[in-house]
Motif scaffolding. Sequence first.
Motif, mmCIF file in Angstrom:
data_model
loop_
_atom_site.group_PDB
_atom_site.id
_atom_site.type_symbol
_atom_site.label_atom_id
_atom_site.label_comp_id
_atom_site.label_asym_id
_atom_site.label_seq_id
_atom_site.Cartn_x
_atom_site.Cartn_y
_atom_site.Cartn_z
ATOM 1 N N PRO A 1 0.836 -1.212 0.000
ATOM 2 C CA PRO A 1 0.000 0.000 0.000
ATOM 3 C C PRO A 1 0.864 1.253 0.000
ATOM 4 O O PRO A 1 1.943 1.282 0.586
ATOM 5 N N ALA A 2 0.383 2.278 -0.679
ATOM 6 C CA ALA A 2 1.096 3.555 -0.726
ATOM 7 C C ALA A 2 0.392 4.551 0.179
ATOM 8 O O ALA A 2 -0.835 4.564 0.265
ATOM 9 N N SER A 3 1.188 5.361 0.849
ATOM 10 C CA SER A 3 0.591 6.396 1.689
ATOM 11 C C SER A 3 0.114 7.538 0.797
ATOM 12 O O SER A 3 0.597 7.728 -0.319
ATOM 13 N N GLU A 4 -0.825 8.276 1.291
ATOM 14 C CA GLU A 4 -1.381 9.382 0.521
ATOM 15 C C GLU A 4 -0.314 10.448 0.301
ATOM 16 O O GLU A 4 0.415 10.815 1.211
ATOM 17 N N GLY A 5 -0.198 10.906 -0.917
ATOM 18 C CA GLY A 5 0.782 11.933 -1.239
ATOM 19 C C GLY A 5 2.154 11.393 -1.588
ATOM 20 O O GLY A 5 3.088 12.159 -1.803
ATOM 21 N N ASP A 6 2.314 10.072 -1.647
ATOM 22 C CA ASP A 6 3.595 9.467 -1.996
ATOM 23 C C ASP A 6 3.868 9.689 -3.483
ATOM 24 O O ASP A 6 3.099 9.255 -4.341
ATOM 25 N N LYS A 7 4.960 10.356 -3.790
ATOM 26 C CA LYS A 7 5.286 10.693 -5.180
ATOM 27 C C LYS A 7 5.802 9.491 -5.971
ATOM 28 O O LYS A 7 5.854 9.530 -7.186
ATOM 29 N N THR A 8 6.220 8.421 -5.287
ATOM 30 C CA THR A 8 6.731 7.238 -5.983
ATOM 31 C C THR A 8 5.658 6.175 -6.202
ATOM 32 O O THR A 8 5.961 5.093 -6.700
ATOM 33 N N ALA A 9 4.417 6.463 -5.838
ATOM 34 C CA ALA A 9 3.334 5.491 -5.947
ATOM 35 C C ALA A 9 2.882 5.332 -7.401
ATOM 36 O O ALA A 9 2.982 6.253 -8.211
ATOM 37 N N PHE A 10 2.400 4.144 -7.715
ATOM 38 C CA PHE A 10 1.850 3.841 -9.033
ATOM 39 C C PHE A 10 0.334 3.801 -8.915
ATOM 40 O O PHE A 10 -0.207 3.181 -8.001
ATOM 41 N N LYS A 11 -0.360 4.432 -9.852
ATOM 42 C CA LYS A 11 -1.819 4.485 -9.815
ATOM 43 C C LYS A 11 -2.416 3.195 -10.357
ATOM 44 O O LYS A 11 -1.893 2.593 -11.290
ATOM 45 N N ILE A 12 -3.529 2.802 -9.759
ATOM 46 C CA ILE A 12 -4.311 1.673 -10.249
ATOM 47 C C ILE A 12 -5.432 2.279 -11.078
ATOM 48 O O ILE A 12 -6.228 3.066 -10.580
ATOM 49 N N ALA A 13 -5.483 1.937 -12.360
ATOM 50 C CA ALA A 13 -6.465 2.514 -13.263
ATOM 51 C C ALA A 13 -7.386 1.430 -13.810
ATOM 52 O O ALA A 13 -7.003 0.266 -13.900
ATOM 53 N N ARG A 14 -8.583 1.836 -14.165
ATOM 54 C CA ARG A 14 -9.535 0.913 -14.763
ATOM 55 C C ARG A 14 -9.065 0.552 -16.166
ATOM 56 O O ARG A 14 -8.531 1.388 -16.880
ATOM 57 N N ARG A 15 -9.262 -0.702 -16.561
ATOM 58 C CA ARG A 15 -8.808 -1.168 -17.872
ATOM 59 C C ARG A 15 -10.012 -1.428 -18.757
ATOM 60 O O ARG A 15 -10.796 -2.329 -18.500
ATOM 61 N N GLY A 16 -10.166 -0.634 -19.790
ATOM 62 C CA GLY A 16 -11.254 -0.824 -20.746
ATOM 63 C C GLY A 16 -12.608 -0.651 -20.108
ATOM 64 O O GLY A 16 -12.786 0.101 -19.157
ATOM 65 N N ARG A 17 -13.566 -1.363 -20.630
ATOM 66 C CA ARG A 17 -14.938 -1.269 -20.119
ATOM 67 C C ARG A 17 -15.238 -2.314 -19.061
ATOM 68 O O ARG A 17 -16.267 -2.279 -18.425
ATOM 69 N N GLY A 18 -14.355 -3.255 -18.895
ATOM 70 C CA GLY A 18 -14.587 -4.352 -17.964
ATOM 71 C C GLY A 18 -14.283 -3.987 -16.526
ATOM 72 O O GLY A 18 -14.122 -2.818 -16.158
ATOM 73 N N ILE A 19 -14.192 -5.015 -15.709
ATOM 74 C CA ILE A 19 -13.951 -4.807 -14.289
ATOM 75 C C ILE A 19 -12.486 -4.940 -13.933
ATOM 76 O O ILE A 19 -12.114 -4.774 -12.777
#
Length: 135
Positions: A57-75
């Motif tokens: 887990p990344a702490s809030e405001g961590d500049k080295t964190a990687f974002k988890i993004a939604r992929r396409g229209r699926g789940i």
Amino acid sequence: MAIEWYSTSAAATVQQTDYKIAKSTIVLSEQGQGKLPDGTSVKLGYDADRNGIAIAPASEGDKTAFKIARRGRGIQQQIAAKKLFQRFGIDPIANAVEGNFEEIDGVIFASLSGSGAPKRRRRTKAEMAAAQAAE
């Protein structure tokens, strides 16, 4: 002779994998998302001994964190880990690697090793033309 009746609980089910790593992207299945910490970003690390990617887990405001993004229209969701691959000199994965997460000391590991037989894929037009030319 004993008769064995069909039952849904005894039926063999296909085991779904938690993640799929292709090129430098980690795609998370619905099952794999449940094993990750809640939030929209994670910290990624590389363990050369295990040949795997560590996810925490990344702490809030961590500049080295990687974002988890939604992929396409699926789940499914994905983590673009190109910077991690470049930083540690990991070659992008040409053939996709699938597997299940392994948890060690509160950190989740995704192995970069193949999990056995290669997945079937459709041949490209160039591969089909080369195969015809060889005949």
